[in-house]
Design a protein around this motif. Structure first.
Motif, PDB file in Angstrom:
ATOM      1  N   LEU A 117      -3.151   6.599   0.843  1.00 24.91           N
ATOM      2  CA  LEU A 117      -4.611   6.615   0.845  1.00 24.91           C
ATOM      3  C   LEU A 117      -5.065   5.269   0.292  1.00 24.91           C
ATOM      4  O   LEU A 117      -4.903   4.983  -0.895  1.00 24.91           O
ATOM      5  N   ILE A 118      -5.614   4.449   1.173  1.00 27.12           N
ATOM      6  CA  ILE A 118      -5.992   3.082   0.821  1.00 27.12           C
ATOM      7  C   ILE A 118      -7.484   3.044   0.488  1.00 27.12           C
ATOM      8  O   ILE A 118      -8.312   3.558   1.244  1.00 27.12           O
ATOM      9  N   ILE A 127      -2.289   6.790  -3.827  1.00 28.23           N
ATOM     10  CA  ILE A 127      -3.633   6.218  -3.791  1.00 28.23           C
ATOM     11  C   ILE A 127      -3.509   4.789  -4.300  1.00 28.23           C
ATOM     12  O   ILE A 127      -3.115   4.558  -5.445  1.00 28.23           O
ATOM     13  N   THR A 128      -3.827   3.815  -3.452  1.00 30.28           N
ATOM     14  CA  THR A 128      -3.672   2.408  -3.795  1.00 30.28           C
ATOM     15  C   THR A 128      -4.647   1.553  -2.992  1.00 30.28           C
ATOM     16  O   THR A 128      -5.275   2.034  -2.045  1.00 30.28           O
ATOM     17  N   ASP A 129      -4.729   0.273  -3.354  1.00 31.53           N
ATOM     18  CA  ASP A 129      -5.537  -0.664  -2.575  1.00 31.53           C
ATOM     19  C   ASP A 129      -4.680  -1.420  -1.567  1.00 31.53           C
ATOM     20  O   ASP A 129      -5.188  -2.231  -0.814  1.00 31.53           O
ATOM     21  N   GLY A 130      -3.391  -1.149  -1.543  1.00 33.56           N
ATOM     22  CA  GLY A 130      -2.493  -1.776  -0.575  1.00 33.56           C
ATOM     23  C   GLY A 130      -2.023  -3.155  -0.979  1.00 33.56           C
ATOM     24  O   GLY A 130      -1.326  -3.817  -0.219  1.00 33.56           O
ATOM     25  N   GLY A 131      -2.380  -3.613  -2.169  1.00 36.48           N
ATOM     26  CA  GLY A 131      -1.958  -4.926  -2.630  1.00 36.48           C
ATOM     27  C   GLY A 131      -0.567  -4.889  -3.218  1.00 36.48           C
ATOM     28  O   GLY A 131      -0.398  -5.021  -4.419  1.00 36.48           O
ATOM     29  N   LEU A 132       0.438  -4.685  -2.363  1.00 39.41           N
ATOM     30  CA  LEU A 132       1.819  -4.640  -2.825  1.00 39.41           C
ATOM     31  C   LEU A 132       2.714  -5.357  -1.834  1.00 39.41           C
ATOM     32  O   LEU A 132       2.271  -5.745  -0.762  1.00 39.41           O
ATOM     33  N   CYS A 133       3.957  -5.549  -2.200  1.00 37.40           N
ATOM     34  CA  CYS A 133       4.875  -6.269  -1.323  1.00 37.40           C
ATOM     35  C   CYS A 133       5.623  -5.297  -0.399  1.00 37.40           C
ATOM     36  O   CYS A 133       5.697  -4.095  -0.667  1.00 37.40           O
ATOM     37  N   SER A 134       6.180  -5.834   0.662  1.00 33.47           N
ATOM     38  CA  SER A 134       6.884  -5.027   1.663  1.00 33.47           C
ATOM     39  C   SER A 134       8.071  -4.274   1.077  1.00 33.47           C
ATOM     40  O   SER A 134       8.367  -3.153   1.481  1.00 33.47           O
ATOM     41  N   SER A 135       8.762  -4.876   0.106  1.00 32.87           N
ATOM     42  CA  SER A 135       9.918  -4.202  -0.489  1.00 32.87           C
ATOM     43  C   SER A 135       9.495  -2.960  -1.269  1.00 32.87           C
ATOM     44  O   SER A 135      10.243  -1.994  -1.352  1.00 32.87           O
ATOM     45  N   MET A 144       5.935   7.887   7.218  1.00 36.32           N
ATOM     46  CA  MET A 144       4.800   7.394   6.450  1.00 36.32           C
ATOM     47  C   MET A 144       3.581   7.192   7.346  1.00 36.32           C
ATOM     48  O   MET A 144       3.712   6.827   8.502  1.00 36.32           O
ATOM     49  N   GLN A 145       2.422   7.436   6.769  1.00 32.92           N
ATOM     50  CA  GLN A 145       1.170   7.244   7.485  1.00 32.92           C
ATOM     51  C   GLN A 145       0.109   6.779   6.493  1.00 32.92           C
ATOM     52  O   GLN A 145       0.051   7.273   5.358  1.00 32.92           O
ATOM     53  N   ALA A 146      -0.731   5.834   6.906  1.00 33.08           N
ATOM     54  CA  ALA A 146      -1.758   5.281   6.020  1.00 33.08           C
ATOM     55  C   ALA A 146      -3.151   5.592   6.534  1.00 33.08           C
ATOM     56  O   ALA A 146      -3.405   5.597   7.737  1.00 33.08           O
ATOM     57  N   PHE A 147      -4.060   5.895   5.594  1.00 37.41           N
ATOM     58  CA  PHE A 147      -5.448   6.204   5.905  1.00 37.41           C
ATOM     59  C   PHE A 147      -6.351   5.429   4.955  1.00 37.41           C
ATOM     60  O   PHE A 147      -6.050   5.312   3.767  1.00 37.41           O
ATOM     61  N   LYS A 148      -7.442   4.934   5.461  1.00 41.16           N
ATOM     62  CA  LYS A 148      -8.423   4.219   4.644  1.00 41.16           C
ATOM     63  C   LYS A 148      -9.424   5.228   4.114  1.00 41.16           C
ATOM     64  O   LYS A 148      -9.966   6.031   4.868  1.00 41.16           O
ATOM     65  N   LEU A 149      -9.679   5.185   2.808  1.00 39.56           N
ATOM     66  CA  LEU A 149     -10.668   6.079   2.206  1.00 39.56           C
ATOM     67  C   LEU A 149     -12.064   5.591   2.575  1.00 39.56           C
ATOM     68  O   LEU A 149     -12.330   4.394   2.595  1.00 39.56           O
ATOM     69  N   ASP A 150     -12.940   6.531   2.854  1.00 43.30           N
ATOM     70  CA  ASP A 150     -14.312   6.204   3.232  1.00 43.30           C
ATOM     71  C   ASP A 150     -15.143   5.985   1.983  1.00 43.30           C
ATOM     72  O   ASP A 150     -15.134   6.805   1.075  1.00 43.30           O
ATOM     73  N   ASN A 151     -15.876   4.893   1.934  1.00 36.23           N
ATOM     74  CA  ASN A 151     -16.726   4.588   0.791  1.00 36.23           C
ATOM     75  C   ASN A 151     -18.129   5.099   1.084  1.00 36.23           C
ATOM     76  O   ASN A 151     -18.919   4.442   1.718  1.00 36.23           O
ATOM     77  N   LYS A 152     -18.431   6.290   0.591  1.00 31.47           N
ATOM     78  CA  LYS A 152     -19.746   6.906   0.876  1.00 31.47           C
ATOM     79  C   LYS A 152     -20.653   6.754  -0.294  1.00 31.47           C
ATOM     80  O   LYS A 152     -20.365   6.831  -1.409  1.00 31.47           O
TER      81      LYS A 152
END
Length: 151
Positions: A127-128, A104-112, A143-151
């Motif tokens: 889970l972004i 669970i992250t916001d995706g603010g990381l580097c490629s490495s 690997m697979q990425a999914f955006k969390l829904d902001n409800k």
């Protein structure tokens, strides 16, 4: 297994696996989205009777904890920057056996950092958070990425 053969029906067993949950507890990830994500993964593990180990991380990994199906409280232990790959090293150090990883992250990381997760050779589900960013390399191989829904 053989529904038409009374003499060879056999038994099927529930498939159980261990799941490693890595929570990005950096300052850019809201407590609300982190807790909701953990609760959802916890609910899935409850339904599938899977074990769940949780590692909190910002720039350093914290000691892993077991999350049980009845656990209702969660305390955030980190709040620094983002560097997720030390969580994999922490899991190895504590000899955590897992078949898949949920991050669970916001995706603010580097490629490495993402490359370290690809290198473990196990399924990784990213889970972004709703305000986060899905990096293209998060959907490579297992690997697979999914955006969390902001409800």
């Amino acid at each position: 297994r053989f529904p038409k053969r009374e003499d060879l029906k056999g038994k099927t067993k529930d498939r159980m696996f261990n799941l490693l949950l890595i929570g990005d507890e950096s300052g850019s990830v809201s407590s609300t989205e982190l807790i909701e994500g953990i609760a959802e993964v916890q609910n899935i593990c409850k339904m599938t009777k899977s074990a769940l180990d949780y590692i909190a991380i910002d720039t350093q990994a914290h000691a892993p904890i077991k999350i049980t199906s009845t656990q209702r409280t969660f305390k955030r232990v980190a709040s620094g920057g983002t560097n997720l790959h030390p969580a994999i090293e922490m899991a190895a150090k504590h000899r955590i056996d897992f078949q898949a990883v949920v991050v669970i992250t916001d995706g603010g990381l580097c490629s490495s950092d993402v490359a370290h997760f690809e290198a473990i050779g196990k399924r990784v589900i990213w889970l972004i958070t709703s305000q986060g960013y899905i990096m293209p390399e998060m959907s490579n191989g297992l690997m697979q990425a999914f955006k969390l829904d902001n409800k």
